[in-house]
Write a protein that holds these residues in place. Structure first.
Motif, PDB file in Angstrom:
ATOM      1  N   GLN A  63     -11.292 -31.828  -0.591  1.00  0.00           N
ATOM      2  CA  GLN A  63     -10.668 -32.006   0.717  1.00  0.00           C
ATOM      3  C   GLN A  63      -9.901 -33.331   0.822  1.00  0.00           C
TER       4      GLN A  63
ATOM      5  N   GLU B 166      -8.336 -35.121   7.737  1.00  0.00           N
ATOM      6  CA  GLU B 166      -7.244 -35.022   8.699  1.00  0.00           C
ATOM      7  C   GLU B 166      -7.120 -36.283   9.544  1.00  0.00           C
ATOM      8  N   THR B 167      -8.235 -36.897   9.897  1.00  0.00           N
ATOM      9  CA  THR B 167      -8.235 -38.066  10.782  1.00  0.00           C
ATOM     10  C   THR B 167      -8.257 -39.389  10.025  1.00  0.00           C
TER      11      THR B 167
ATOM     12  N   ARG C  32     -12.006 -32.240   8.576  1.00  0.00           N
ATOM     13  CA  ARG C  32     -11.712 -33.046   9.762  1.00  0.00           C
ATOM     14  C   ARG C  32     -11.669 -34.525   9.411  1.00  0.00           C
TER      15      ARG C  32
END
Length: 443
Positions: free
Chosen positions: A321, A293-294, A290
């Protein structure tokens, strides 16, 4: 014409600096051609911005006749260090003993921060703090103030006087803290908005919305802080997450509906570009995905994590990641203002966790890595044309031991490793901000 550093005319529109010159283009963990290194290099600065960086033999002929060349041969010029997580009000309580994070906050942090309602006290500490950063080669930092708006005004006033590129914000904290440091959900956000309007993008100053950490903010304050972040999307946001296991358990008690500690911030819209999360030790793979992604970023704080016994940051899982990573001192939990000493701790922390951290990557994390994490690449962090001319001069001869070790290095990586493992503030011969000399080590 070549002159000594003390002979530099800082009011000149064009300056040139001869030394070994290094800066990064990519993360060395993922790119083989990640940096530019000019062993006999020239850095050219025009009106506070980078004009060019390259080999002396190729660039010196391009200088106008009579241009002053500051001679730093035997030393290394790199971009100014970027510290992405530090508390200026904790300057006077650095190296305070405690068995863990939460008792350390109660015993030392909160009583120390109480004094920052006094503008004179806040200004005096801010002056010392900024001098210490510059002495250590840090030209940009993401800085926590206190709940008092006066603490923010004092910090930005001192930073503006030095023309530094700094990010700072008023702490938001309306529960689980002493009454004397407690704001309100509405009042804290209202004060923050007034400070945004006063300071954000004023010269080189930038504002960060700053909830201290989720357990010290009510859900109402978190909601309003998230709304403020959406209303001012070009501001920064900084806070703490998953620093130690006691804190994680506490957050779970206070926000039982959240999937994870990080999910609390996500719920209130606080995961976004220009958001900086301190520590991030006890995240899971879903949290890391997350963050990536952000475009939310991690500020790793190795000296603080070791000092408070918080845990070891997992480089391999974060890199798997593609999480944005940067390096931070976290003074006063951290035990040094020096990013070189912070690299020393980061290397050891990585080894204890089973990861080898090359010196090239440590220097990347302290320069371009910080700029990328802050969405400031092209403004600070390397020597691309038109970037702001924040740079430092590192001296491999700064101490007898460092000089002896540096003499026996066979590669750039070995030299950088010696600087990282043996260096400290004495290694910083000079610090420049926007092309102006703002610190010079005494002869």
């Amino acid at each position: 014409m070549t002159t000594s550093p003390s002979g530099n005319r800082h009011d000149a529109g064009l300056q040139a600096y001869r030394a070994s010159v290094l800066h990064f283009k990519q993360d060395p963990a993922f790119h083989a051609q990640s940096y530019d290194w000019h062993e006999d290099g020239l850095l050219i600065v025009s009106n506070g911005r980078i004009e060019a960086a390259g080999d002396y033999a190729q660039l010196h002929a391009s200088l106008p006749a009579g241009t002053e060349v500051i001679d730093y041969r035997g030393k290394l010029i790199v971009p100014g260090f970027i510290d992405t997580h530090i508390h200026y009000p904790q300057t006077d309580m650095i190296a305070s003993p405690a068995p863990g994070l939460l008792p350390w906050l109660e015993t030392y942090t909160f009583p120390t921060e109480r004094q920052f309602s006094d503008p004179e006290h806040a200004g005096e500490v801010a002056r010392f703090f900024l001098d210490e950063l510059l002495r250590s080669g840090t030209t940009t930092a993401m800085v926590y103030c206190t709940v008092h708006p006066e603490s923010v005004d004092a910090f930005f006033t001192e930073s503006e006087a030095r023309n530094l590129r700094m990010v700072a914000g008023k702490v938001l904290m309306d529960r689980n803290c002493p009454e004397f440091l407690r704001d309100t959900a509405e009042g804290g956000v209202r004060d923050s908005e007034a400070l945004i309007k006063k300071w954000h993008k004023r010269g080189r100053q930038l504002y960060a919305i700053t909830p201290r950490f989720a357990p010290t903010s009510t859900e109402a304050q978190m909601q309003l802080a998230g709304e403020l972040a959406r209303a001012y999307p070009d501001t920064f946001l900084q806070t703490h997450v998953a620093e130690n296991t006691d804190e994680v358990a506490w957050a779970k008690e206070l926000f039982p509906w959240a999937r994870s500690y990080l999910d609390v911030y996500d719920h209130y819209g606080m995961l976004r570009p220009r958001s900086m999360y301190g520590h991030c030790i006890w995240l899971d793979d879903g949290d890391r995905a997350r963050m990536a992604e952000t475009q939310s970023a991690v500020a790793m704080c190795p000296t603080s994590n070791l000092f408070l016994g918080s845990g070891l940051f997992d480089f391999e899982k974060a890199d798997a990641q593609n999480v944005l990573l940067s390096l931070a001192t976290d003074v006063g939990g951290g035990t040094s203002f020096s990013m070189l000493r912070t690299m020393n701790a980061a290397y050891k922390m990585a080894r204890l966790g089973g990861t080898y951290l090359p010196a090239l990557r440590m220097f990347y994390l302290a320069t371009l890595g910080g700029a990328r994490s802050m969405q400031q690449e092209g403004t600070i962090g390397n020597f691309v044309r038109d970037a702001e001319a924040d740079f430092i001069v590192l001296d491999p001869q700064a101490t007898p031991l460092l000089a002896r070790r540096s003499k026996h290095t066979d590669s750039l990586d070995e030299l950088l490793f010696a600087l990282a493992l043996l260096g400290d503030d004495r290694t910083v011969a000079a610090t420049y901000a926007a092309g102006k000399l703002v610190h010079q080590r005494p002869a």
